[in-house]
Design a protein around this motif. Structure first.
Motif, mmCIF file in Angstrom:
data_model
loop_
_atom_site.group_PDB
_atom_site.id
_atom_site.type_symbol
_atom_site.label_atom_id
_atom_site.label_comp_id
_atom_site.label_asym_id
_atom_site.label_seq_id
_atom_site.Cartn_x
_atom_site.Cartn_y
_atom_site.Cartn_z
ATOM 1 N N TYR A 5 38.425 21.585 45.340
ATOM 2 C CA TYR A 5 38.844 22.854 44.759
ATOM 3 C C TYR A 5 40.358 22.907 44.661
ATOM 4 C CZ TYR A 5 40.185 24.446 49.396
ATOM 5 O OH TYR A 5 40.797 24.554 50.626
ATOM 6 N N THR A 16 32.652 25.782 39.084
ATOM 7 C CA THR A 16 32.845 27.237 39.041
ATOM 8 C C THR A 16 34.329 27.597 39.049
ATOM 9 O OG1 THR A 16 32.828 27.474 41.456
ATOM 10 C CG2 THR A 16 30.703 27.725 40.315
ATOM 11 N N SER A 75 36.401 31.032 40.552
ATOM 12 C CA SER A 75 36.304 32.310 41.255
ATOM 13 C C SER A 75 37.629 33.047 41.107
ATOM 14 C CB SER A 75 36.008 32.086 42.740
ATOM 15 O OG SER A 75 34.768 31.442 42.899
ATOM 16 N N ALA A 127 36.009 40.639 43.317
ATOM 17 C CA ALA A 127 35.782 39.190 43.367
ATOM 18 C C ALA A 127 34.658 38.817 42.405
ATOM 19 C CB ALA A 127 35.444 38.762 44.786
ATOM 20 N N THR A 179 32.736 35.175 40.481
ATOM 21 C CA THR A 179 32.609 33.731 40.282
ATOM 22 C C THR A 179 31.833 33.479 39.001
ATOM 23 O OG1 THR A 179 32.690 33.247 42.642
ATOM 24 C CG2 THR A 179 31.709 31.568 41.230
ATOM 25 N N THR A 208 30.124 30.416 36.713
ATOM 26 C CA THR A 208 29.663 29.027 36.703
ATOM 27 C C THR A 208 29.824 28.476 35.300
ATOM 28 O OG1 THR A 208 28.062 29.474 38.452
ATOM 29 C CG2 THR A 208 27.704 27.486 37.127
ATOM 30 N N THR A 233 40.292 30.217 41.816
ATOM 31 C CA THR A 233 39.923 29.014 42.563
ATOM 32 C C THR A 233 38.898 28.243 41.738
ATOM 33 O OG1 THR A 233 40.337 30.130 44.667
ATOM 34 C CG2 THR A 233 39.002 28.115 44.727
#
Length: 104
Positions: free
Chosen positions: A17, A35, A37, A73, A75, A77, A100
């Motif tokens: 990451y 992914t 985030s 937050a 995320t 994909t 991230t």
């Protein structure tokens, strides 16, 4: 047991990451984005984060996301291959956001 198949299973789900809070090269060569985030690091000033298949803030756009001031937050994909590299670009108005990227 086919050792090739067993080896393939052993690496699935394992990613590196990179974290960016400003324009950043995440990977300098071909790869795979699993992914991305996003999270606030303070009071967010809205703007756009763009992910490029590149080593600079140019070239093929893989994903662009408008970040609202009310960012919670999140995320996303992607599961996409990149031929050149992975670069995260923040537009000039965006502030107090981290991205991230999990990749191989």
């Amino acid at each position: 047991i086919n050792n090739t198949a067993a080896s393939a299973v052993a690496v699935e789900g394992k990613y590196s990451y990179g974290r960016a809070t400003a324009d950043t090269q995440i990977k300098g060569s071909a790869g795979f984005i699993h992914t991305i985030s996003f999270a606030a690091t303070g009071v967010v000033t809205a703007g756009t984060v763009t992910i490029y298949d590149s080593t600079t803030e140019s070239g093929t756009v893989i994903f662009a996301f408008g970040i609202p001031t009310s960012l919670a937050a999140l995320t996303v994909t992607l599961d996409v291959s990149c031929a050149t590299g992975i670069y995260v670009g923040f537009d000039a108005t965006l502030a107090n956001v981290q991205a991230t990227v999990s990749y191989r």
